[in-house]
Design a protein around this motif. Sequence first.
Motif, PDB file in Angstrom:
ATOM      1  N   VAL A 144       0.849  -1.199   0.000  1.00 56.27           N
ATOM      2  CA  VAL A 144       0.000   0.000   0.000  1.00 56.27           C
ATOM      3  C   VAL A 144       0.881   1.244   0.000  1.00 56.27           C
ATOM      4  O   VAL A 144       1.808   1.363   0.802  1.00 56.27           O
ATOM      5  CB  VAL A 144      -0.945   0.012   1.219  1.00 56.27           C
ATOM      6  CG1 VAL A 144      -1.739   1.310   1.261  1.00 56.27           C
ATOM      7  CG2 VAL A 144      -1.882  -1.195   1.173  1.00 56.27           C
ATOM      8  N   ARG A 145       0.567   2.170  -0.881  1.00 51.06           N
ATOM      9  CA  ARG A 145       1.352   3.395  -0.994  1.00 51.06           C
ATOM     10  C   ARG A 145       0.569   4.646  -0.585  1.00 51.06           C
ATOM     11  O   ARG A 145       1.147   5.611  -0.103  1.00 51.06           O
ATOM     12  CB  ARG A 145       1.843   3.564  -2.446  1.00 51.06           C
ATOM     13  CG  ARG A 145       2.779   4.735  -2.615  1.00 51.06           C
ATOM     14  CD  ARG A 145       3.283   4.891  -4.037  1.00 51.06           C
ATOM     15  NE  ARG A 145       4.231   5.985  -4.134  1.00 51.06           N
ATOM     16  CZ  ARG A 145       4.715   6.480  -5.262  1.00 51.06           C
ATOM     17  NH1 ARG A 145       4.375   5.948  -6.421  1.00 51.06           N
ATOM     18  NH2 ARG A 145       5.562   7.481  -5.242  1.00 51.06           N
ATOM     19  N   PHE A 146      -0.759   4.642  -0.773  1.00 51.65           N
ATOM     20  CA  PHE A 146      -1.574   5.839  -0.543  1.00 51.65           C
ATOM     21  C   PHE A 146      -2.260   5.753   0.824  1.00 51.65           C
ATOM     22  O   PHE A 146      -2.886   4.739   1.151  1.00 51.65           O
ATOM     23  CB  PHE A 146      -2.643   5.971  -1.636  1.00 51.65           C
ATOM     24  CG  PHE A 146      -2.091   6.277  -3.003  1.00 51.65           C
ATOM     25  CD1 PHE A 146      -2.113   7.572  -3.501  1.00 51.65           C
ATOM     26  CD2 PHE A 146      -1.561   5.265  -3.790  1.00 51.65           C
ATOM     27  CE1 PHE A 146      -1.611   7.851  -4.757  1.00 51.65           C
ATOM     28  CE2 PHE A 146      -1.056   5.542  -5.052  1.00 51.65           C
ATOM     29  CZ  PHE A 146      -1.079   6.840  -5.542  1.00 51.65           C
ATOM     30  N   TYR A 147      -2.184   6.835   1.596  1.00 53.90           N
ATOM     31  CA  TYR A 147      -2.761   6.861   2.933  1.00 53.90           C
ATOM     32  C   TYR A 147      -3.436   8.204   3.238  1.00 53.90           C
ATOM     33  O   TYR A 147      -2.967   9.258   2.787  1.00 53.90           O
ATOM     34  CB  TYR A 147      -1.672   6.663   3.998  1.00 53.90           C
ATOM     35  CG  TYR A 147      -1.131   5.257   4.115  1.00 53.90           C
ATOM     36  CD1 TYR A 147      -1.690   4.347   4.999  1.00 53.90           C
ATOM     37  CD2 TYR A 147      -0.044   4.848   3.334  1.00 53.90           C
ATOM     38  CE1 TYR A 147      -1.188   3.056   5.111  1.00 53.90           C
ATOM     39  CE2 TYR A 147       0.465   3.555   3.436  1.00 53.90           C
ATOM     40  CZ  TYR A 147      -0.115   2.668   4.330  1.00 53.90           C
ATOM     41  OH  TYR A 147       0.385   1.391   4.440  1.00 53.90           O
ATOM     42  N   THR A 148      -4.509   8.147   4.012  1.00 49.44           N
ATOM     43  CA  THR A 148      -5.056   9.307   4.721  1.00 49.44           C
ATOM     44  C   THR A 148      -4.907   8.971   6.201  1.00 49.44           C
ATOM     45  O   THR A 148      -5.713   8.198   6.741  1.00 49.44           O
ATOM     46  CB  THR A 148      -6.535   9.541   4.378  1.00 49.44           C
ATOM     47  OG1 THR A 148      -6.661   9.805   2.987  1.00 49.44           O
ATOM     48  CG2 THR A 148      -7.095  10.711   5.176  1.00 49.44           C
ATOM     49  N   PRO A 149      -3.892   9.481   6.891  1.00 52.51           N
ATOM     50  CA  PRO A 149      -3.686   9.082   8.292  1.00 52.51           C
ATOM     51  C   PRO A 149      -4.897   9.384   9.173  1.00 52.51           C
ATOM     52  O   PRO A 149      -5.427   8.496   9.834  1.00 52.51           O
ATOM     53  CB  PRO A 149      -2.449   9.879   8.707  1.00 52.51           C
ATOM     54  CG  PRO A 149      -1.710  10.124   7.422  1.00 52.51           C
ATOM     55  CD  PRO A 149      -2.786  10.336   6.400  1.00 52.51           C
ATOM     56  N   VAL A 150      -5.333  10.643   9.208  1.00 52.94           N
ATOM     57  CA  VAL A 150      -6.493  11.036  10.012  1.00 52.94           C
ATOM     58  C   VAL A 150      -7.468  11.781   9.105  1.00 52.94           C
ATOM     59  O   VAL A 150      -7.143  12.843   8.576  1.00 52.94           O
ATOM     60  CB  VAL A 150      -6.085  11.923  11.205  1.00 52.94           C
ATOM     61  CG1 VAL A 150      -7.320  12.323  12.018  1.00 52.94           C
ATOM     62  CG2 VAL A 150      -5.081  11.196  12.098  1.00 52.94           C
ATOM     63  N   ASN A 151      -8.641  11.231   8.931  1.00 50.60           N
ATOM     64  CA  ASN A 151      -9.641  11.849   8.062  1.00 50.60           C
ATOM     65  C   ASN A 151     -10.207  13.123   8.692  1.00 50.60           C
ATOM     66  O   ASN A 151     -10.575  13.136   9.867  1.00 50.60           O
ATOM     67  CB  ASN A 151     -10.783  10.852   7.823  1.00 50.60           C
ATOM     68  CG  ASN A 151     -11.909  11.460   7.002  1.00 50.60           C
ATOM     69  OD1 ASN A 151     -11.752  11.709   5.816  1.00 50.60           O
ATOM     70  ND2 ASN A 151     -13.043  11.708   7.644  1.00 50.60           N
ATOM     71  N   GLU A 152     -10.265  14.198   7.925  1.00 50.46           N
ATOM     72  CA  GLU A 152     -10.918  15.457   8.326  1.00 50.46           C
ATOM     73  C   GLU A 152     -10.606  15.848   9.774  1.00 50.46           C
ATOM     74  O   GLU A 152     -11.466  15.838  10.651  1.00 50.46           O
ATOM     75  CB  GLU A 152     -12.427  15.364   8.111  1.00 50.46           C
ATOM     76  CG  GLU A 152     -12.822  15.320   6.635  1.00 50.46           C
ATOM     77  CD  GLU A 152     -14.326  15.424   6.405  1.00 50.46           C
ATOM     78  OE1 GLU A 152     -15.095  15.252   7.373  1.00 50.46           O
ATOM     79  OE2 GLU A 152     -14.735  15.648   5.255  1.00 50.46           O
ATOM     80  N   VAL A 153      -9.370  16.235   9.990  1.00 55.33           N
ATOM     81  CA  VAL A 153      -8.922  16.626  11.342  1.00 55.33           C
ATOM     82  C   VAL A 153      -9.793  17.744  11.902  1.00 55.33           C
ATOM     83  O   VAL A 153     -10.214  17.708  13.071  1.00 55.33           O
ATOM     84  CB  VAL A 153      -7.439  17.041  11.308  1.00 55.33           C
ATOM     85  CG1 VAL A 153      -7.018  17.687  12.621  1.00 55.33           C
ATOM     86  CG2 VAL A 153      -6.550  15.840  10.987  1.00 55.33           C
ATOM     87  N   TYR A 154     -10.077  18.737  11.086  1.00 57.69           N
ATOM     88  CA  TYR A 154     -10.876  19.883  11.542  1.00 57.69           C
ATOM     89  C   TYR A 154     -12.277  19.443  11.962  1.00 57.69           C
ATOM     90  O   TYR A 154     -12.767  19.808  13.041  1.00 57.69           O
ATOM     91  CB  TYR A 154     -10.957  20.935  10.441  1.00 57.69           C
ATOM     92  CG  TYR A 154     -11.956  22.038  10.700  1.00 57.69           C
ATOM     93  CD1 TYR A 154     -11.732  22.995  11.688  1.00 57.69           C
ATOM     94  CD2 TYR A 154     -13.144  22.127   9.965  1.00 57.69           C
ATOM     95  CE1 TYR A 154     -12.654  23.999  11.930  1.00 57.69           C
ATOM     96  CE2 TYR A 154     -14.067  23.124  10.207  1.00 57.69           C
ATOM     97  CZ  TYR A 154     -13.820  24.061  11.181  1.00 57.69           C
ATOM     98  OH  TYR A 154     -14.740  25.050  11.430  1.00 57.69           O
ATOM     99  N   VAL A 155     -12.939  18.626  11.147  1.00 57.60           N
ATOM    100  CA  VAL A 155     -14.290  18.168  11.461  1.00 57.60           C
ATOM    101  C   VAL A 155     -14.273  17.274  12.704  1.00 57.60           C
ATOM    102  O   VAL A 155     -15.149  17.363  13.564  1.00 57.60           O
ATOM    103  CB  VAL A 155     -14.907  17.409  10.265  1.00 57.60           C
ATOM    104  CG1 VAL A 155     -16.271  16.835  10.624  1.00 57.60           C
ATOM    105  CG2 VAL A 155     -15.020  18.336   9.058  1.00 57.60           C
ATOM    106  N   THR A 156     -13.254  16.420  12.803  1.00 52.68           N
ATOM    107  CA  THR A 156     -13.119  15.553  13.980  1.00 52.68           C
ATOM    108  C   THR A 156     -13.080  16.382  15.262  1.00 52.68           C
ATOM    109  O   THR A 156     -13.808  16.107  16.226  1.00 52.68           O
ATOM    110  CB  THR A 156     -11.835  14.711  13.877  1.00 52.68           C
ATOM    111  OG1 THR A 156     -11.880  13.908  12.694  1.00 52.68           O
ATOM    112  CG2 THR A 156     -11.667  13.808  15.079  1.00 52.68           C
TER     113      THR A 156
END
Length: 445
Positions: free
Chosen positions: A163-175
């Motif tokens: 796997v090469r593509f990552y989103t570590p934390v989705n929508e930090v601001y919304v979270t």
Amino acid sequence: MAKNFLSHIKKKFGDSGYEGDEFGGAAGHNGNGLPTGNPGNFMFATGIECSYPTIDHGKTRRDLLAETDHYNRYKEDLGLVKEMGLKVLRYNLPYYQIQKAPGKYDWDFADAAMKEIKRLGITPILDLMHFGVPDWIGNFQNPELPVHFAEYAGAVAKRYPWVRFYTPVNEVYVTARASARDGIWNEQLKSDRAFITAMKHCAAASIMGNHQIAKHRPDCVIVQSESAEYIHEMRTVESDETRISNKLRFLSLDLLYAHPLDAEVLLFCLDNGMTREELKWFMAGEPPGYQIMGNDYYGRNERIIKPNGDWCSAEDVLGWYTMTRQYYERYRKPVMHTETNTFKAEDAECWLWKQWVNVTRIRKDGVPVLGFTWYSLLDQIDWDISLAEKRGTINPCGLFDLDRKIRPVGESYKMMLQEFGQITMVPHGELFEITSRPAELKVEV
């Protein structure tokens, strides 16, 4: 009478169908057809909705993978992605279920799903934290979160080295906002101090997770998905609250990309618990890997506040084009349209094409957009109330309904793929190398 040049061409080469014309010219290829799987293809994608925050002050876990029956039907769902002709999928492994304790993991579902994704030849953009954390961590007020999450991110990258593509934390601001300022999820707090605490913990988790991913994949591509939002206040004098809210929407990406903060936002952060030492840490430099700025846009992201305080949706007043232009000019990162949909099934096809017009228009104006995502593959549940209560309302926003029957917007997306599927990330992208080298040159686009 002298013959014209066409007469000479016709005599020598014939009327049409000239030799070599199959590679270009009047009979050449124009980008039609499904994506080939070439790494230079524009990334048409979908995602499988996977949010798992807690509500009822921690007593109830909303797990959309369970509520849409994905755990039981994951092979069928992944097959639908393949059937659509899509090569790219935003996909989340349920963090809250996998990391049982520091150093202890349950990989059963993750291994099965990742094996099927690999078998089908789908490229996952692996989303590692989507609005929730394991029960033993508690919530986003826990300062140990960045350490525990970094360990988890490293374990995932080590376990799935392909796997090469990552989103570590989705929508930090919304979270951070939904958990600590709006009081909807997780810690369900409503204070500026709690918001800044959640923001810095989520941003630090993303950065440290990014480092651990890069340790195992130096050529990692980080697609940082964030919500593009704006409030239009219809008063002659803008309130302090609206002004700061419209500035705070940039805060997560400012911290992730080491971008100097606006003066008012800086004071807001310092007044609400961020220390100078913490700020200096964030500003030391952006994390490793190739960074793509993902902008999520729904019509409901824009709001109009009326003079009496009521609000209504401001769908498309600015739109994805103008909003993304603002973010691009601030950060100068390659862009991906990482989420969009509408809850009105009858409007979905038109909304899909409107979003694609935004993408093609901004590309023509020189902004490097590398991908587009209809989110999500399946209908969602209770997102009309942001998962705040467990009502079971089906939001008909998927390419397929929950019976896995294709919706008209799914057919329209197939049409889009047939027409545009083979375009490249950048015009004449075949000329440019898609390198596997580590991202060591940090230069602006």
